[in-house]
Design an enzyme around this catalytic site. Structure first.
Site, PDB file in Angstrom:
ATOM      1  N   CYS A   1     107.011  40.620  33.546  1.00 29.72           N
ATOM      2  CA  CYS A   1     105.753  39.785  33.276  1.00 29.72           C
ATOM      3  C   CYS A   1     104.845  39.241  34.542  1.00 29.72           C
ATOM      4  O   CYS A   1     105.047  39.802  35.419  1.00 29.72           O
ATOM      5  CB  CYS A   1     106.220  38.460  32.708  1.00 29.72           C
ATOM      6  SG  CYS A   1     107.800  38.692  31.466  1.00 29.72           S
TER       7      CYS A   1
ATOM      8  N   TYR B   1     108.636  40.812  27.013  1.00 26.31           N
ATOM      9  CA  TYR B   1     107.597  41.198  26.008  1.00 26.31           C
ATOM     10  C   TYR B   1     107.767  42.506  25.533  1.00 26.31           C
ATOM     11  O   TYR B   1     108.632  43.391  26.195  1.00 26.31           O
ATOM     12  CB  TYR B   1     106.280  41.288  26.804  1.00 26.31           C
ATOM     13  CG  TYR B   1     105.591  39.947  27.232  1.00 26.31           C
ATOM     14  CD1 TYR B   1     105.353  38.917  26.425  1.00 26.31           C
ATOM     15  CD2 TYR B   1     105.690  39.629  28.499  1.00 26.31           C
ATOM     16  CE1 TYR B   1     104.777  37.779  26.745  1.00 26.31           C
ATOM     17  CE2 TYR B   1     104.846  38.607  28.934  1.00 26.31           C
ATOM     18  CZ  TYR B   1     104.468  37.480  28.025  1.00 26.31           C
ATOM     19  OH  TYR B   1     104.034  36.314  28.395  1.00 26.31           O
TER      20      TYR B   1
ATOM     21  N   HIS C   1      88.648  61.297  62.845  1.00 23.53           N
ATOM     22  CA  HIS C   1      89.887  61.003  61.925  1.00 23.53           C
ATOM     23  C   HIS C   1      90.385  62.080  61.359  1.00 23.53           C
ATOM     24  O   HIS C   1      89.437  62.716  60.857  1.00 23.53           O
ATOM     25  CB  HIS C   1      89.487  59.713  61.267  1.00 23.53           C
ATOM     26  CG  HIS C   1      90.718  59.223  60.474  1.00 23.53           C
ATOM     27  ND1 HIS C   1      91.786  58.577  61.026  1.00 23.53           N
ATOM     28  CD2 HIS C   1      90.951  58.986  58.974  1.00 23.53           C
ATOM     29  CE1 HIS C   1      92.751  58.231  60.175  1.00 23.53           C
ATOM     30  NE2 HIS C   1      92.044  58.421  58.985  1.00 23.53           N
TER      31      HIS C   1
ATOM     32  N   LYS D   1      94.088  46.296  59.912  1.00 23.89           N
ATOM     33  CA  LYS D   1      93.490  45.966  58.585  1.00 23.89           C
ATOM     34  C   LYS D   1      94.254  45.629  57.613  1.00 23.89           C
ATOM     35  O   LYS D   1      95.544  45.830  57.442  1.00 23.89           O
ATOM     36  CB  LYS D   1      92.739  47.553  58.219  1.00 23.89           C
ATOM     37  CG  LYS D   1      93.633  48.520  58.056  1.00 23.89           C
ATOM     38  CD  LYS D   1      92.831  50.000  57.997  1.00 23.89           C
ATOM     39  CE  LYS D   1      93.651  51.097  57.850  1.00 23.89           C
ATOM     40  NZ  LYS D   1      93.077  52.241  58.125  1.00 23.89           N
TER      41      LYS D   1
ATOM     42  N   ASP E   1     104.527  36.748  35.965  1.00 21.93           N
ATOM     43  CA  ASP E   1     105.065  35.834  37.240  1.00 21.93           C
ATOM     44  C   ASP E   1     106.592  35.855  37.134  1.00 21.93           C
ATOM     45  O   ASP E   1     107.227  35.076  38.178  1.00 21.93           O
ATOM     46  CB  ASP E   1     104.762  34.312  36.967  1.00 21.93           C
ATOM     47  CG  ASP E   1     103.312  34.280  36.457  1.00 21.93           C
ATOM     48  OD1 ASP E   1     102.252  34.502  37.255  1.00 21.93           O
ATOM     49  OD2 ASP E   1     103.134  33.930  35.271  1.00 21.93           O
TER      50      ASP E   1
ATOM     51  N   ARG F   1      95.457  55.436  67.813  1.00 21.04           N
ATOM     52  CA  ARG F   1      95.280  54.148  66.577  1.00 21.04           C
ATOM     53  C   ARG F   1      96.643  54.303  65.889  1.00 21.04           C
ATOM     54  O   ARG F   1      96.921  55.361  65.174  1.00 21.04           O
ATOM     55  CB  ARG F   1      94.019  54.646  65.579  1.00 21.04           C
ATOM     56  CG  ARG F   1      93.002  54.846  66.501  1.00 21.04           C
ATOM     57  CD  ARG F   1      91.676  54.819  65.426  1.00 21.04           C
ATOM     58  NE  ARG F   1      91.642  56.115  64.534  1.00 21.04           N
ATOM     59  CZ  ARG F   1      91.360  57.083  64.601  1.00 21.04           C
ATOM     60  NH1 ARG F   1      90.576  57.261  65.894  1.00 21.04           N
ATOM     61  NH2 ARG F   1      91.367  57.825  63.796  1.00 21.04           N
TER      62      ARG F   1
ATOM     63  N   ARG G   1      84.347  61.315  55.720  1.00 19.58           N
ATOM     64  CA  ARG G   1      84.149  59.764  55.210  1.00 19.58           C
ATOM     65  C   ARG G   1      82.984  59.308  55.919  1.00 19.58           C
ATOM     66  O   ARG G   1      81.878  59.139  55.429  1.00 19.58           O
ATOM     67  CB  ARG G   1      85.445  59.056  55.559  1.00 19.58           C
ATOM     68  CG  ARG G   1      85.790  57.933  54.984  1.00 19.58           C
ATOM     69  CD  ARG G   1      87.154  57.675  54.882  1.00 19.58           C
ATOM     70  NE  ARG G   1      87.530  57.199  56.020  1.00 19.58           N
ATOM     71  CZ  ARG G   1      88.960  56.682  56.161  1.00 19.58           C
ATOM     72  NH1 ARG G   1      89.711  56.577  55.291  1.00 19.58           N
ATOM     73  NH2 ARG G   1      89.590  56.538  57.600  1.00 19.58           N
TER      74      ARG G   1
END
Ligand SMILES: *Cc1c(COP(=O)(O)O)cnc(C)c1O
Length: 386
Positions: A314, A268, A169, A41, A316, A222, A139
């Site tokens: 920042c 910054y 689970h 997932k 990027d 799992r 859940r």
């Protein structure tokens, strides 16, 4: 096979050899007659779903698991024919789509099953589902024997659905204290008693339970986080039956290097001010890639040495306070190994006061994934370029 280019030199390396070794070790640990379900997932916890799925299947995984129907369809579109279980809720109106793609879904309540039977329409093959029992996670799932019986009766009297598994689970399988775990396990054993278990895939364990409590495996496990080489929690690290190999690493390179004078500032807010003349390197990775602003001040590896991020991160780019002058193009490792130094996923998780699961998931799809096997590049996926 495609070797898509990427023009910004920031990439994640996915070591499929390490992943295969983790799967092999787990397979040996659980034994030949227990199914290994590879949990892929969230794009395989950020690693790349189809590549991980194929590698796990090649090492003996018999079924895949994802969270949403979309993720299962994506695997089908990428040519994967193996059984896939959707662990999360599939809205009843899409049950027919799942059936057509031969995707197994999770049956988690009487109301859900009623709606599926009402809406599913004409399908060739019945819709396969695994019955989910809520034993304490709170859940998804049926919570008592009446609900389970009603679901099984409805299933038996319809040709449109077929129950081929049952599961629960655990909420605390990764904790030292096993009281709550044992309570859930006892409830599960009690609630599945009336079911035709010889015809069903029966599973309860995630990585933590599968690695620690071998005898509670039923006939499938799992396997998620540990397939990627990460411990399910730091608490149980010393209880793992075999060493795990981390699969994910993250790299970039210096694109600009300059000397700044004592008293000059970086990034910054001008929050970082040089205490003496020093070399500053800029690298093209930032918070839009998942390298969160809260990692300001943390370390990266250059030339096998730890060096500190200078100033704010920042969107990027970020800057590094260099111990010496390095040429443009020098490799910078944010997660992974350089020489004898390693920055692990766990170290970053600790810094952000979260769990390792979150770290590989948060490295965004803007970062190309480079898949390696036996040290050579198999494929590069750069989702930015079509
Ligand atoms: C994600 C998930 C898993 C995998 O858990 P790991 O701790 O990563 O092994 C197993 N079962 C369910 C229901 C899940 O949602």
């Amino acid at each position: 096979m495609s070797l898509k280019p990427f023009y910004r030199k920031t990439w994640a390396e996915i070591d499929l050899t390490a992943l295969k070794e983790n799967v092999r070790n787990m397979k040996r640990h659980i034994g030949g007659d227990v199914h290994l379900m590879a949990v892929v997932k969230a794009n395989a916890y950020g690693h790349g779903d189809a590549h991980v799925a194929k590698a796990a299947l090649a090492e003996g995984a018999s079924i895949l698991a994802v969270a949403f129907l979309d993720e299962a369809i994506s695997l089908r579109e990428q040519g994967i024919d193996a059984p896939i279980l959707v662990l999360g809720a599939v809205p009843p109106e899409y049950a027919g789509i799942a059936a057509k793609r031969r995707i197994t879904v999770t049956g988690y309540s009487v109301g859900w099953l009623k709606e599926v039977l009402r809406l599913i329409g004409d399908i060739g093959e019945p819709l396969d589902f695994h019955l989910k029992i809520d034993t304490g996670m709170g859940r998804l799932g049926c919570r008592n024997e009446d609900e389970i019986k009603e679901m099984m009766d409805m299933t038996e009297s319809s040709s449109k659905v077929n129950c081929c598994g049952v599961f629960t689970h655990f909420a605390t399988a990764d904790e030292k204290d096993t009281d709550y775990f044992n309570m859930q396990l006892d409830r599960f054993k009690e609630l599945i008693k009336p079911l035709p278990l010889d015809r069903l895939m029966v599973h309860s364990s995630n990585s933590a339970a599968g690695m620690r409590f071998k005898k509670q495996l039923f006939n499938a496990v799992r396997f998620g986080v540990s397939m990627y080489g990460m411990s399910p929690s730091s608490e149980i690290k010393d209880e793992l039956p075999f060493p795990l190999k981390e699969v994910f690493s993250l790299h970039t390179e210096l694109v600009h290097v300059k000397k700044i004078a004592k008293g000059e500032s970086v990034s910054y807010g001008a929050t970082y001010t040089a205490e003496h003349d020093e070399w500053i390197g800029t690298v093209p990775v930032g918070y839009a890639d998942g390298w969160l602003r809260r990692l300001a001040g943390s370390e990266v590896l250059i030339d096998g040495k730890r060096q500190k991020i200078a100033g704010r991160i920042c969107m990027d780019q970020l800057m590094i306070s260099l111990q010496e002058e390095y040429p443009v193009g020098t490799k910078v490792t944010l997660i992974g190994k350089q020489k004898d130094e390693r920055i692990s996923v766990d170290e970053i998780a600790q810094k952000l006061q979260t769990i390792n699961y979150e770290i590989t998931c948060m490295i965004s799809s803007r970062v190309p994934r480079m898949f390696l096997e036996n040290g050579s590049i198999m494929e590069i996926r750069n989702p930015i370029l079509p």
